[in-house]
Design a protein around this motif. Structure first.
Motif, PDB file in Angstrom:
ATOM      1  N   MET A  26      -7.312  -3.147   7.636  1.00  0.00           N
ATOM      2  CA  MET A  26      -8.118  -4.349   7.456  1.00  0.00           C
ATOM      3  C   MET A  26      -8.365  -4.606   5.973  1.00  0.00           C
ATOM      4  O   MET A  26      -8.442  -3.678   5.168  1.00  0.00           O
ATOM      5  N   ASN A  27      -8.469  -5.892   5.609  1.00  0.00           N
ATOM      6  CA  ASN A  27      -8.839  -6.313   4.255  1.00  0.00           C
ATOM      7  C   ASN A  27      -7.933  -5.694   3.190  1.00  0.00           C
ATOM      8  O   ASN A  27      -8.381  -5.004   2.277  1.00  0.00           O
ATOM      9  N   THR A  28      -6.640  -5.925   3.321  1.00  0.00           N
ATOM     10  CA  THR A  28      -5.698  -5.406   2.328  1.00  0.00           C
ATOM     11  C   THR A  28      -5.881  -6.073   0.972  1.00  0.00           C
ATOM     12  O   THR A  28      -5.553  -5.476  -0.060  1.00  0.00           O
ATOM     13  N   ASP A  29      -6.455  -7.308   0.988  1.00  0.00           N
ATOM     14  CA  ASP A  29      -6.731  -7.973  -0.301  1.00  0.00           C
ATOM     15  C   ASP A  29      -7.769  -7.172  -1.085  1.00  0.00           C
ATOM     16  O   ASP A  29      -7.678  -7.027  -2.304  1.00  0.00           O
ATOM     17  N   GLY A  30      -8.758  -6.635  -0.360  1.00  0.00           N
ATOM     18  CA  GLY A  30      -9.782  -5.815  -1.013  1.00  0.00           C
ATOM     19  C   GLY A  30      -9.194  -4.555  -1.603  1.00  0.00           C
ATOM     20  O   GLY A  30      -9.622  -4.091  -2.668  1.00  0.00           O
ATOM     21  N   LEU A  31      -8.208  -3.975  -0.926  1.00  0.00           N
ATOM     22  CA  LEU A  31      -7.545  -2.783  -1.452  1.00  0.00           C
ATOM     23  C   LEU A  31      -6.827  -3.100  -2.750  1.00  0.00           C
ATOM     24  O   LEU A  31      -6.911  -2.351  -3.726  1.00  0.00           O
ATOM     25  N   ILE A  32      -6.126  -4.234  -2.795  1.00  0.00           N
ATOM     26  CA  ILE A  32      -5.389  -4.618  -4.008  1.00  0.00           C
ATOM     27  C   ILE A  32      -6.354  -4.817  -5.177  1.00  0.00           C
ATOM     28  O   ILE A  32      -6.108  -4.363  -6.304  1.00  0.00           O
ATOM     29  N   ASN A  33      -7.483  -5.467  -4.903  1.00  0.00           N
ATOM     30  CA  ASN A  33      -8.480  -5.681  -5.971  1.00  0.00           C
ATOM     31  C   ASN A  33      -9.026  -4.347  -6.474  1.00  0.00           C
ATOM     32  O   ASN A  33      -9.209  -4.151  -7.678  1.00  0.00           O
ATOM     33  N   THR A  48       3.439  -8.600   4.908  1.00  0.00           N
ATOM     34  CA  THR A  48       4.467  -8.525   5.951  1.00  0.00           C
ATOM     35  C   THR A  48       3.874  -8.673   7.348  1.00  0.00           C
ATOM     36  O   THR A  48       4.578  -8.585   8.338  1.00  0.00           O
ATOM     37  N   GLY A  49       2.549  -8.874   7.433  1.00  0.00           N
ATOM     38  CA  GLY A  49       1.873  -9.041   8.713  1.00  0.00           C
ATOM     39  C   GLY A  49       0.406  -9.322   8.471  1.00  0.00           C
ATOM     40  O   GLY A  49      -0.074  -9.306   7.328  1.00  0.00           O
ATOM     41  N   LEU A  50      -0.349  -9.578   9.566  1.00  0.00           N
ATOM     42  CA  LEU A  50      -1.762  -9.872   9.421  1.00  0.00           C
ATOM     43  C   LEU A  50      -2.520  -8.706   8.790  1.00  0.00           C
ATOM     44  O   LEU A  50      -3.481  -8.913   8.040  1.00  0.00           O
ATOM     45  N   LYS A  51      -2.092  -7.482   9.103  1.00  0.00           N
ATOM     46  CA  LYS A  51      -2.782  -6.306   8.603  1.00  0.00           C
ATOM     47  C   LYS A  51      -1.883  -5.428   7.749  1.00  0.00           C
ATOM     48  O   LYS A  51      -2.217  -4.279   7.457  1.00  0.00           O
TER      49      LYS A  51
END
Length: 317
Positions: A26-33, A48-51
Motif C-alpha cells: 500500500m502507498n508506494t508513493d509514500g515509500l518513494i518519497n 506496474t499495478g495498483l499496489k
C-alpha cells in the motif's frame, strides 16, 4: 534477503551500477518519497499495478533501501535485475569469487580424500580386530593417517605375517575408510596350501565375488558353477609364458539348501522355515516357502539361500 551483501564495496557511489526492484504494498508513493528524503536516489520508476511499483536504486544503497522498506513494513520485494555501465565488472568480481571458492573446495576435497577416517574389518578373521588394530597403531596407521603414506599391498602382507591366527589379509581403500579383509585359519591349519592346487567350488550356485591375487581365474563373478568346478587355476601368464604358481584367491558363492517339511496342519510356513534353518546349521541370507497339499497332508518346500566363502587352498581334510 541479500546474498551479495558486500560484493561491489569497492565500486564508487557514482560508478553507474543500479539494481531494479519490484515492490508490492500500500502507498508506494509514500515509500518513494521516504527513500528520496533519506538520501536514496530513485530511478526508472514505473507503476506496474495498483499496489506494485518498479524502481531502480544505486547498487551501493541496497542496505539503506532494505532498512527503509523494513521500517515501513514493505516485505514483498523482488529483485528484477542489475544494470549499468559497470555491471560487467561486478560479474567479474562475483565469478572470480566463485572460481576461487570452487578451487578451494576441490583442493580441500582432494586433500581430505587422502585421509583415513575409519577402519572396517571383514571376513572370518574379524575376531582378530583388536590384535590387527594394535598392530596398525604400532605402525602409525591410525585415524587421520594418509592413504598416500601407506602401501596397502605391503601392509596386507605384513598383517598376515604378524598374526599366526590369520591365513589371508587384504587392505583396500573404500572412500575414506580402510577396509581390512582377513581370514582366520581353520582347525589350526592354514587354508593356503603349499601345493600348487586350484581353488575349487564345493557347492552349486552363483559366484557373487571372486578376487584373485595369485593364479588365473577361469570363472567370473556372475557365473553359475557346480560342485567340483575349478574357479582359479595355479598358473600365471607373463609375457605369453605360462608359469606354475600357487593360488591365492577368495570367492563368495551364493548357493541354496532345499528342505521339505510335512504336516497335517495348514499355515505352518514359519515353523517350516525354522526347521529348515536348523537343518542348514547357519544363517541364510534369504528364504522362500512353497506349500502344496498331497494325500491330505501339507508339504512345505523351503528353499534357503546362503553364502559359501572359499579361500585358496581350502583346509586340509
Amino acid at each position: 534477503m541479500r546474498k551479495d551483501k558486500d560484493v561491489g564495496k569497492n565500486l564508487k557511489k557514482d560508478f553507474g551500477l543500479y539494481t531494479l526492484y519490484e515492490i508490492t504494498g500500500m502507498n508506494t508513493d509514500g515509500l518513494i518519497n521516504s527513500l528520496q528524503k533519506k538520501g536514496v536516489g530513485v530511478y526508472r520508476v514505473k507503476k506496474t499495478g495498483l499496489k506494485t511499483v518498479r524502481l531502480g536504486i544505486k547498487f551501493c544503497d541496497d542496505k539503506k533501501f532494505f532498512a527503509i522498506c523494513n521500517d515501513l513494513w514493505y516485505t514483498d520485494i523482488k529483485k528484477v535485475k542489475e544494470y549499468g555501465k559497470t555491471l560487467v565488472f561486478l560479474k567479474l568480481i562475483r565469478n572470480l569469487g566463485l572460481a576461487l571458492g570452487t578451487a578451494a573446495f576441490v583442493f580441500i576435497a582432494a586433500l581430505s580424500n587422502d585421509f583415513i577416517f575409519g577402519f572396517t574389518y571383514t571376513g572370518t578373521g574379524a575376531v582378530c580386530e583388536r590384535e590387527v588394530k594394535d598392530y596398525l597403531a604400532a605402525r602409525g596407521v591410525t585415524r587421520f593417517s594418509r592413504f598416500s603414506d601407506v602401501n596397502l599391498k605391503r601392509l596386507s602382507g605384513e598383517i598376515l605375517a604378524d598374526n599366526p591366527r590369520l591365513t589371508f589379509a587384504e587392505c583396500r581403500k573404500v572412500g575414506n575408510r580402510l577396509v581390512i579383509d582377513i581370514a582366520l585359519k581353520e582347525n589350526g591349519e592354514g587354508v593356503i596350501s603349499p601345493e600348487k592346487t586350484p581353488l575349487v567350488s564345493d557347492s552349486d550356485g552363483i559366484i557373487e565375488e571372486l578376487r584373485v591375487y595369485r593364479g588365473t581365474a577361469v570363472k567370473n563373478a556372475g557365473d553359475e558353477v557346480k560342485r567340483g568346478d575349478v574357479l582359479v587355476e595355479p598358473y600365471a601368464e607373463i609375457k605369453e609364458t605360462r608359469t606354475e604358481t600357487t593360488v591365492l584367491a577368495y570367492a563368495v558363492i551364493r548357493t541354496r539348501f532345499i528342505y521339505e517339511y510335512v504336516s497335517d496342519n495348514d499355515g505352518e510356513e514359519d515353523a517350516a522355515l525354522i526347521f529348515a534353518e536348523n537343518a542348514l546349521g547357519e544363517k541364510p541370507v534369504d528364504g522362500v516357502v512353497e506349500k502344496t497339499e498331497k494325500d491330505g497332508k501339507f508339504v512345505y518346500k523351503v528353499t534357503l539361500y546362503y553364502k559359501r566363502i572359499l579361500y585358496s587352498g581350502n583346509p586340509k581334510e
